[in-house]
Design a protein around this motif. Structure first.
Motif, mmCIF file in Angstrom:
data_model
loop_
_atom_site.group_PDB
_atom_site.id
_atom_site.type_symbol
_atom_site.label_atom_id
_atom_site.label_comp_id
_atom_site.label_asym_id
_atom_site.label_seq_id
_atom_site.Cartn_x
_atom_site.Cartn_y
_atom_site.Cartn_z
ATOM 1 N N LEU A 166 0.835 -1.155 -0.076
ATOM 2 C CA LEU A 166 -0.163 -0.103 -0.003
ATOM 3 C C LEU A 166 0.964 1.235 0.066
ATOM 4 O O LEU A 166 0.598 2.127 -0.732
ATOM 5 C CB LEU A 166 -1.079 0.131 1.221
ATOM 6 C CG LEU A 166 -1.962 -1.151 1.159
ATOM 7 C CD1 LEU A 166 -2.718 -1.047 2.521
ATOM 8 C CD2 LEU A 166 -3.134 -0.910 0.200
ATOM 9 N N VAL A 167 2.143 1.342 0.958
ATOM 10 C CA VAL A 167 2.870 2.478 1.032
ATOM 11 C C VAL A 167 3.526 2.755 -0.238
ATOM 12 O O VAL A 167 3.693 3.793 -1.003
ATOM 13 C CB VAL A 167 3.796 2.428 2.139
ATOM 14 C CG1 VAL A 167 4.792 3.299 2.016
ATOM 15 C CG2 VAL A 167 2.944 2.161 3.325
ATOM 16 N N LEU A 168 3.820 1.540 -1.111
ATOM 17 C CA LEU A 168 4.552 1.767 -2.288
ATOM 18 C C LEU A 168 3.887 2.293 -3.511
ATOM 19 O O LEU A 168 4.173 3.216 -4.048
ATOM 20 C CB LEU A 168 4.838 0.425 -2.694
ATOM 21 C CG LEU A 168 5.858 0.337 -4.182
ATOM 22 C CD1 LEU A 168 7.025 1.232 -4.102
ATOM 23 C CD2 LEU A 168 5.987 -1.270 -4.513
ATOM 24 N N THR A 169 2.461 1.758 -3.380
ATOM 25 C CA THR A 169 1.547 2.423 -4.313
ATOM 26 C C THR A 169 1.264 3.925 -4.110
ATOM 27 O O THR A 169 1.320 4.638 -4.905
ATOM 28 C CB THR A 169 0.270 1.529 -4.355
ATOM 29 O OG1 THR A 169 0.509 0.180 -4.765
ATOM 30 C CG2 THR A 169 -0.647 2.170 -5.534
ATOM 31 N N ALA B 47 -3.099 -6.001 -1.028
ATOM 32 C CA ALA B 47 -1.826 -6.575 -1.345
ATOM 33 C C ALA B 47 -1.720 -6.312 -2.857
ATOM 34 O O ALA B 47 -0.500 -6.254 -3.808
ATOM 35 C CB ALA B 47 -1.607 -8.187 -1.042
ATOM 36 N N TYR B 48 -2.839 -6.336 -3.613
ATOM 37 C CA TYR B 48 -2.799 -6.511 -5.073
ATOM 38 C C TYR B 48 -2.552 -4.950 -5.643
ATOM 39 O O TYR B 48 -2.390 -4.841 -6.798
ATOM 40 C CB TYR B 48 -4.351 -6.692 -5.399
ATOM 41 C CG TYR B 48 -4.705 -6.306 -6.924
ATOM 42 C CD1 TYR B 48 -4.000 -7.268 -8.095
ATOM 43 C CD2 TYR B 48 -5.626 -5.503 -7.455
ATOM 44 C CE1 TYR B 48 -4.586 -6.880 -9.197
ATOM 45 C CE2 TYR B 48 -5.952 -5.202 -8.557
ATOM 46 C CZ TYR B 48 -5.549 -5.945 -9.565
ATOM 47 O OH TYR B 48 -5.960 -5.875 -10.821
ATOM 48 N N GLN B 49 -2.444 -3.776 -4.751
ATOM 49 C CA GLN B 49 -2.288 -2.573 -5.405
ATOM 50 C C GLN B 49 -1.036 -2.407 -6.173
ATOM 51 O O GLN B 49 -1.184 -1.654 -7.613
ATOM 52 C CB GLN B 49 -2.394 -1.608 -4.300
ATOM 53 C CG GLN B 49 -3.475 -1.506 -3.240
ATOM 54 C CD GLN B 49 -4.844 -1.148 -4.285
ATOM 55 O OE1 GLN B 49 -4.965 -0.296 -5.116
ATOM 56 N NE2 GLN B 49 -5.862 -2.102 -4.100
ATOM 57 N N PRO B 50 0.002 -2.843 -6.084
ATOM 58 C CA PRO B 50 1.340 -2.546 -6.984
ATOM 59 C C PRO B 50 0.862 -3.496 -8.290
ATOM 60 O O PRO B 50 1.205 -3.010 -9.436
ATOM 61 C CB PRO B 50 2.448 -3.276 -6.316
ATOM 62 C CG PRO B 50 2.207 -3.057 -4.604
ATOM 63 C CD PRO B 50 0.380 -3.526 -4.726
#
Length: 416
Positions: free
Chosen positions: A14-17, A334-337
């Motif tokens: 989430l933070v990466l996205t 978890a799927y966001q990236p």
């Protein structure tokens, strides 16, 4: 709840996205220039150009605030054991597994809607009004939300139930069954939505007889293009922005024009916009887009199957009884990236289609067609206060259409 490796990985996704999209937004604002592109010298004056840039900045600030709050609340909810608590709470009602799953996902979606409501209100009644776009009344705003909620419960609930049932009962074949259900639903909606759902929100009336209708019908006939109708949509009851869109498949193809588009453009410009939309159908973009979307969904559902099979994952988030519904929600986080990466690929295809549709319109319109489409794009950009100089990272991540300057420069290199 302890910050275990699975929890850290999901929150890290989430933070990466958030970081990547935030960087793109920041670079987009930084890419604003003081000088007006020469192609728009006749359409914008300095004041209007400055206003379009402030519109971008204001929207970027609002989105940054919205996404930052969302990230903080989701992280806090997860770290405080909210996923496990909600599962225990919905199970306390004694529903069956499927009804519990629907209640679980529905509660999270309702909470998300409530939390986003202040931002939607501000966006509509403050930001959009400040720049002269908003025409939505409070009553219309409320009715839109209620209708959307009802459709979400009925249609979205039915589809969600099919997916949860498949993953809860069919084992290794679950992803194929879910894929089939979603594909069938999407195909049906392509036919049903223009006729039954969109009219719940807007009024669609046949384009009256006159110069514009004659020009459109003449062009369509010349291209051997069968239309199910040309309609005017009362877009002005919500916004001053202009647009047009194409819906339906087969003989049910319909073109809908915002009334604001007709008010702001000449006949040749509107015809150029419609030629572009017809180009998408003639070149098979609608069919290819559907196939790509179906393939993407199949990949996502297969990855979901693998995710649900990960031993001990849900327990790490405080879910005592692992289930399809809790796993689906975790996967959504978890799927966001992966969603961002798949979106990059899909957007690249979409931008390619837009260039091809532009070329089709320029080639098939009467003399001066390329110029008319370029002028129409300029008119739309001015009417909608579009960003003329987006940063390439923002384009790469989010743009389904090429930057308007790139489109105009391609068109004006063609013989008029």
């Amino acid at each position: 709840m302890h910050l275990t490796v699975p929890v850290a990985l999901v929150l890290g996704a989430l933070v990466l996205t958030y970081a990547v999209t935030g960087l793109a937004r920041w670079l987009n604002v930084r890419s604003l220039t003081d000088y007006l592109p020469a192609e728009f010298a006749q359409e914008f004056d300095e004041a209007e150009y400055g206003r379009s840039q402030e519109y971008l900045r204001a929207g970027a600030r609002l989105e940054w605030l919205r996404e930052s709050l969302d990230l903080m609340l989701v992280c806090a909810f997860v770290l405080l054991g909210g996923l496990g608590w909600l599962d225990a709470w919905t199970r306390s009602f004694g529903f069956g597994e499927l009804a519990t799953g629907l209640a679980y996902v529905g509660a999270l979606m309702l909470a998300q809607g409530v939390l986003s409501l202040p931002f939607d209100v501000y966006d509509t009644f403050v930001l959009e009004a400040r720049f002269g776009f908003n025409a939505t009344t409070p009553r219309l705003f409320v009715m839109d939300r209620l209708k959307g909620l009802a459709l979400g419960v009925v249609l979205g609930g039915a589809l969600l139930a099919a997916v949860l049932w498949a993953y809860g009962t069919l084992g290794q074949w679950a992803w194929l069954a879910a894929w089939g259900a979603i594909t069938a639903f999407t195909a049906v909606m392509m036919v049903v939505a223009p006729v039954w759902i969109l009219p719940l929100f807007n009024r669609f009336e046949p384009l009256p007889q006159g110069e514009l209708r004659s020009a459109i019908e003449g062009y369509a006939t010349g291209q051997g293009f069968s239309l199910g109708g040309v309609f005017v949509m009362d877009g002005s009851k919500r916004s001053a922005k202009a647009n047009a869109f194409f819906t339906g498949i087969g003989k049910r193809k319909r073109i809908s024009l915002y009334d604001t588009l007709i008010d702001k453009m000449s006949t040749s410009e509107v015809l150029a916009v419609l030629a572009h939309e017809m180009g998408h159908a003639r070149l098979g973009h609608i069919r290819m887009g559907f196939v790509l979307a179906v393939a993407k969904m199949g990949l996502v559902l297969w990855v979901l199957q693998l995710f649900l099979g990960s031993a001990g994952l849900q327990e790490a988030f405080g879910v005592v009884r692992p289930s399809a519904h809790a796993g689906l929600v975790l996967f959504g986080l978890a799927y966001q990236p992966l969603a961002l990466a798949l979106g990059v690929a899909a957007n690249a295809w979409s931008r390619r289609f837009e260039y091809q549709a532009d070329a089709y319109a320029a080639k098939t319109l009467p003399d001066g067609g390329a110029k008319a489409l370029a002028t129409a794009l300029k008119t739309l950009s001015r009417a909608n206060l579009s960003n003329l100089t987006p940063h390439r990272l923002s384009v790469w991540l989010h743009y389904t259409h090429p930057p308007v300057l790139d489109r105009i420069r391609r068109l004006t290199r063609r013989p008029a």
